[in-house]
Design a protein around this motif. Sequence first.
Motif, short mmCIF file in Angstrom:
data_model
loop_
_atom_site.label_atom_id
_atom_site.label_comp_id
_atom_site.label_asym_id
_atom_site.label_seq_id
_atom_site.Cartn_x
_atom_site.Cartn_y
_atom_site.Cartn_z
N SER A 17 0.82 -1.21 0.00
CA SER A 17 0.00 0.00 0.00
C SER A 17 0.86 1.26 0.00
O SER A 17 2.02 1.23 0.44
N GLN A 82 -5.43 6.85 -0.66
CA GLN A 82 -4.95 5.59 -0.07
C GLN A 82 -5.06 4.51 -1.13
O GLN A 82 -6.15 4.22 -1.63
N ASN A 84 -4.32 0.58 -1.97
CA ASN A 84 -4.03 -0.74 -1.43
C ASN A 84 -3.93 -1.77 -2.55
O ASN A 84 -4.35 -1.50 -3.68
#
Length: 127
Positions: A17, A82, A84
């Motif tokens: 990530s 973010q 991932n």
Amino acid sequence: EVQIVESGGGLVQAGESLRLSCKASGFRWDDYAIGWFRQALGKALEGVSCISSADGITYYAESVKGRVTISSDSAKETVYLQMNSLKPEDTAAYYCSVIPDCATAQRMPVVNPLHWWGQGTQVTVSS
């Protein structure tokens, strides 16, 4: 003067990530949206995600949907991406841009009439 600074890129392995940050100042946050775009080597610039603070609209490209979350903190003048479960195909230079609305992030080719862009941050995902 609009200032946009991205950070958080790097080299990671597939499946890991990263969180990209975009600090953007010099404009009224409620009047615009903020988008993340990326450009891989030899490919066109494409919209990845977008957030509009005024109405809460978010957008995710199909290629990242379910793996990426965009959020904003207007008090800190910062938008976060973010990411991932990164894949090698996510490798690209990522750019943050202040845009008129999230529809701008969905159109190809990408055209931002405001011309407000950050300098970019490189994301490299190794297999």
